[in-house]
Design a protein around this motif. Structure first.
Motif, PDB file in Angstrom:
ATOM      1  N   ALA A  72      -4.904   8.776   1.339  1.00  0.00           N
ATOM      2  CA  ALA A  72      -3.616   9.457   1.536  1.00  0.00           C
ATOM      3  C   ALA A  72      -3.740  10.943   1.191  1.00  0.00           C
ATOM      4  CB  ALA A  72      -2.529   8.795   0.688  1.00  0.00           C
ATOM      5  N   ALA A  79       4.368   5.766  -5.125  1.00  0.00           N
ATOM      6  CA  ALA A  79       4.615   5.702  -6.567  1.00  0.00           C
ATOM      7  C   ALA A  79       3.608   6.564  -7.335  1.00  0.00           C
ATOM      8  CB  ALA A  79       4.552   4.252  -7.044  1.00  0.00           C
ATOM      9  N   ARG A  80       2.349   6.466  -6.940  1.00  0.00           N
ATOM     10  CA  ARG A  80       1.310   7.283  -7.595  1.00  0.00           C
ATOM     11  C   ARG A  80       1.534   8.767  -7.365  1.00  0.00           C
ATOM     12  NH1 ARG A  80      -4.616   5.033  -8.378  1.00  0.00           N
ATOM     13  NH2 ARG A  80      -4.106   2.840  -8.590  1.00  0.00           N
ATOM     14  N   ALA A 115      -7.054   3.689  -1.487  1.00  0.00           N
ATOM     15  CA  ALA A 115      -5.902   3.993  -0.615  1.00  0.00           C
ATOM     16  C   ALA A 115      -5.296   5.350  -0.968  1.00  0.00           C
ATOM     17  CB  ALA A 115      -4.839   2.901  -0.747  1.00  0.00           C
ATOM     18  N   TYR A 116      -5.225   5.640  -2.243  1.00  0.00           N
ATOM     19  CA  TYR A 116      -4.620   6.900  -2.691  1.00  0.00           C
ATOM     20  C   TYR A 116      -5.494   8.083  -2.281  1.00  0.00           C
ATOM     21  CZ  TYR A 116      -1.837  10.012  -5.642  1.00  0.00           C
ATOM     22  OH  TYR A 116      -1.012  11.013  -6.090  1.00  0.00           O
ATOM     23  N   PHE A 139       0.447   0.513 -11.308  1.00  0.00           N
ATOM     24  CA  PHE A 139       0.004   1.395 -10.219  1.00  0.00           C
ATOM     25  C   PHE A 139      -0.617   2.643 -10.800  1.00  0.00           C
ATOM     26  CE2 PHE A 139       4.319   2.767 -11.062  1.00  0.00           C
ATOM     27  CZ  PHE A 139       4.220   4.151 -11.078  1.00  0.00           C
ATOM     28  N   GLU A 177      -6.594   0.152  -4.493  1.00  0.00           N
ATOM     29  CA  GLU A 177      -5.478   1.106  -4.536  1.00  0.00           C
ATOM     30  C   GLU A 177      -5.952   2.527  -4.789  1.00  0.00           C
ATOM     31  OE1 GLU A 177      -2.699  -0.636  -7.237  1.00  0.00           O
ATOM     32  OE2 GLU A 177      -2.061  -2.111  -5.742  1.00  0.00           O
ATOM     33  N   LYS A 201       2.819   1.758  -3.285  1.00  0.00           N
ATOM     34  CA  LYS A 201       1.950   2.158  -4.401  1.00  0.00           C
ATOM     35  C   LYS A 201       1.463   3.599  -4.250  1.00  0.00           C
ATOM     36  CE  LYS A 201       1.290  -1.742  -6.890  1.00  0.00           C
ATOM     37  NZ  LYS A 201       0.037  -2.459  -7.073  1.00  0.00           N
ATOM     38  N   VAL A 202       1.133   3.992  -3.029  1.00  0.00           N
ATOM     39  CA  VAL A 202       0.664   5.366  -2.808  1.00  0.00           C
ATOM     40  C   VAL A 202       1.787   6.347  -3.159  1.00  0.00           C
ATOM     41  CG1 VAL A 202       0.053   7.046  -1.004  1.00  0.00           C
ATOM     42  CG2 VAL A 202      -1.185   4.879  -1.147  1.00  0.00           C
ATOM     43  N   ARG A 208       0.826  -1.209   0.000  1.00  0.00           N
ATOM     44  CA  ARG A 208       0.000   0.000   0.000  1.00  0.00           C
ATOM     45  C   ARG A 208       0.862   1.261   0.000  1.00  0.00           C
ATOM     46  NH1 ARG A 208      -5.046   1.393   4.069  1.00  0.00           N
ATOM     47  NH2 ARG A 208      -5.377   3.532   3.376  1.00  0.00           N
ATOM     48  N   GLU A 210      -6.814  -3.288   5.094  1.00  0.00           N
ATOM     49  CA  GLU A 210      -5.511  -2.724   5.434  1.00  0.00           C
ATOM     50  C   GLU A 210      -4.838  -2.131   4.190  1.00  0.00           C
ATOM     51  OE1 GLU A 210      -3.564  -2.929   8.831  1.00  0.00           O
ATOM     52  OE2 GLU A 210      -5.671  -2.424   8.949  1.00  0.00           O
ATOM     53  N   ALA A 211      -5.125  -2.707   3.035  1.00  0.00           N
ATOM     54  CA  ALA A 211      -4.538  -2.199   1.793  1.00  0.00           C
ATOM     55  C   ALA A 211      -5.291  -0.973   1.283  1.00  0.00           C
ATOM     56  CB  ALA A 211      -4.526  -3.291   0.727  1.00  0.00           C
TER      57      ALA A 211
END
Lengths: 127, 529
Positions: free
Chosen positions: B425, A17-18, B421-422, B529, B418, A14-15, A11, B217-218
């Motif tokens: 963040a 990297a993005r 998740a992004y 990604f 993903e 990848k975050v 996770r 969690e991911a």
């Protein structure tokens, strides 16, 4: 961006990297379960300026050291190595002594990583 | 001015006020039923915690089998009869401790098990007919189960008396956790072999724990978590039915594993929605008749990803709130994380505090006094319906792609998670999402914290044990057993029987997995990604 060893938690990698990609930085992600040899090989083949290593399994001291040792063997010590993960405070100084330019711990904002990479990877000197 | 709804973790609106109109046309008989009966929205048992609380099951294990054995004996001395074994990454990936890729990982996140010699030490002096053992092991789940059975045999415990769980959920490994070995098709075949073997030999064993925890969690939202988990569950049921099993022969042994976040209302709604969806799917799609086949029984772990390395003691409070959400949602067992989880492996003291948190919930609050306390709440019933609808929509997308495996091969679930998740963040970076101690209420100087360390000498010790084992055993017997295993893997015979022979002849975990790798290949993800 690389995931050395057997840790499957991607996770964070990848975050980051993005976030770097969205900031206009070219990023190659190795995928999971890479040996230090595979990571260094990919770095040289892709002519990358830096390697970001992500480890959450506690194997960071072994794996970071191995990547740095292999870079030296390949005359590629100018490639900036940085990283992050579940890394205890007490391990940051030993990692820096072995040549890791910067260790990011949980809670770091993605823009702080982006700013640091812009400043120091590929020619810059770490603070 | 009308107040605007706030988005939930799944992106669903939470209205500032709910009233009777939120449940317009809502029929309690259809939506809820009685506790312990279809569709099990209110819980899988009629009395839930009014009789006895959930099982407090704390995940532990590190270093060598000797050290973990000492920790388990200590737990048992304190009254625990439910063990939960953490394996190190080489074991989870089917590598021996002396394999080059294992370098630096041996004994780190769990115990290193290379062969029956280690397994015997791990359970030395622990009567396997008196404990139930949960093993977090997936791709090599069959191996560890057989090693457990073999050690039980040596103790004189018949297999039908063994109780416990193997996680054995490989599909979520492709989606989130990353400890996969073989490609999806042979992995599913191996799981069907395990179902059949256990039905005949270890009937009380929970053969799989279908897990959304690691997806959460991911980065998965609550709706994504249950949707992708239940879709994996459907794939497993289809696999077993296609392998010739009757649904009611294995479905009662299926169990689930979810996360509990600090967002209590949506979490309670999520658990209730998951139970309702599963009961319907099992009855309507698979024609299950045994009520136990319809029950979604689950373990919960509090969300590790919500814990912070900054001001770590604050995590004690987060874990209490998360644990409360799991209990209000009707979990069957619970692991509460230690407050130092974002820094390192828990110490003895932090592990004890985590258990104490559950004991306060169980014995000092009144939430155990009545079943499903949120039932009938305007907001929770509305959110239960909303989360259910959102999850069903995602499950329909997975179905359109041909089911969980086809969706995995297209990277669908991983991509959705993903993206989520992004987004989290970015919200945290901007301050829109408050994380106490990280982007608000920070302190200038964090207190130093000394985490638990695993002795790096363990790797050399394990390597020495392996060298000794290889010198000492009957190599011809090992070779013959591994050849028989490969033959079964190439054909249609249940691989667990020759696998058991190989392990009994002291073949290592790495050797058995390598034999299967030769036949089945390894999974190579399409990782973007």
């Amino acid at each position: 961006m690389a995931k050395p060893g057997l840790d499957g938690h991607d996770r964070g990698a990848k975050v980051i990297a993005r976030a770097l990609r969205d900031a206009g930085i070219e990023v190659i992600y190795t995928g999971l379960h890479q040996s230090p040899e595979q990571i260094v090989e990919a770095t040289l083949q892709e002519d990358a300026a830096g390697i970001g290593l992500s480890v959450l399994s506690g194997a960071h001291l072994t794996l970071f050291a191995k990547v740095i040792e292999l870079l030296e063997q390949r005359d590629a010590a100018d490639i900036t190595v940085f990283g992050g993960g579940i890394i205890p405070e007490a391990d940051i100084a030993p990692l820096e002594r072995m040549g890791v330019a910067r260790v990011f711990t949980p809670g770091t904002a993605t823009h702080d990583v982006v700013d640091w990479v812009r400043a120091y990877v590929g020619g810059g000197v770490p603070a | 001015m009308t107040a605007t709804p706030r988005p939930s973790e799944s992106g669903l609106p939470i209205e500032p006020v709910y009233g009777p109109d939120a449940l317009d046309g809502w029929d309690p008989d259809e939506k809820l039923g009685e506790p312990g009966s279809y569709p099990f929205t209110r819980g899988v048992y009629p009395s839930m915690y009014t009789g006895r609380p959930w099982t407090m099951r704390q995940y532990a294990g590190f270093g060598t089998a000797v050290e973990s054995n000492a920790r388990y004996k200590q737990l048992i001395a304190n009254g625990t009869m439910g063990l939960s074994v953490a394996f190190d990454l080489p074991t989870q990936m089917g590598h021996d401790s002396d394999a080059p890729i294992a370098h630096g990982e041996v004994g780190k996140v769990g115990v290193a098990i290379d062969s029956i010699d280690d397994m015997r030490v791990l359970f030395d002096g622990i009567p396997l007919d008196q404990v139930s053992t949960s093993m977090t092991i997936n791709a090599p789940g069959a191996l560890l189960l057989l090693l457990y059975q073999l050690v039980g045999e040596e103790q004189g415990v018949p297999a039908e008396k063994l109780t416990g769980t193997i996680q054995n959920d490989v599909l979520k490994e492709y989606i989130a956790r990353g400890t996969y070995i073989f490609p999806p098709k042979p992995s599913l075949r191996l799981i069907a072999d395990i179902f059949k073997y256990c039905k005949a030999e270890i009937p009380k064993w929970n053969t799989i724990s279908i897990s959304g925890y690691h997806m959460a969690e991911a980065g998965a939202s609550p709706a994504q978590e249950i949707a992708f988990t239940l879709a994996d569950g459907i794939e497993y049921v289809r696999t077993a039915v296609a392998a010739g099993m009757d649904v009611d022969d294995f479905a009662p042994r299926l169990s689930f594993f979810f996360v509990a976040r600090t967002t209590i209302l949506e979490e309670v709604a999520k658990f209730r929605a998951a139970r309702r969806i599963w009961a319907r799917v099992m009855r309507e799609e698979f024609g299950a008749e045994n009520p136990k086949s319809l029950m979604l029984r689950f373990h919960t772990q509090t969300a590790g990803v919500q814990l912070t390395a900054q001001q770590p003691e604050v995590n004690l409070v987060r874990v209490a709130v998360q644990g409360l959400a799991a209990v209000l949602g009707g979990t069957q067992s619970l692991h509460t994380n230690s407050f130092d989880e974002a820094i390192a492996l828990p110490t003895d003291k932090s592990a004890r505090l985590a258990l104490r948190t559950q004991q306060v919930l169980a014995y000092e609050t009144d939430v155990t006094a009545t079943v499903d306390p949120f039932a009938g709440s305007y907001v929770v019933e509305k959110m239960t319906d909303d989360v259910e609808a959102a999850a069903l929509e995602l499950m329909a997308k997975v179905e359109e792609m041909g089911g969980a495996v086809d969706a995995i091969e297209r990277g669908f679930q991983k991509g959705e998670i993903e993206r989520s998740a992004y987004r989290i963040a970015q919200e945290t970076d901007s301050g829109e999402r408050v994380v106490v101690g990280v982007n608000r209420y920070t302190i200038d100087v964090e207190e130093p914290y000394e985490p638990l360390r695993v002795d790096p000498a363990i790797e050399a010790q394990q390597a020495a044990r392996l060298a000794e084992l290889r010198a000492d055993r009957d190599q011809a017997a090992v070779d013959a057993a591994l050849a028989a295993l490969k033959k079964a893997a190439e054909g249609a015979d249940n691989v667990l029987h020759p696998m058991r022979d190989a392990l009994k002849a002291r073949a290592t975990v790495g050797e058995v997995c390598n034999a299967l790798r030769e036949v089945w290949g390894t999974y190579v993800p399409t990782d973007a990604f």
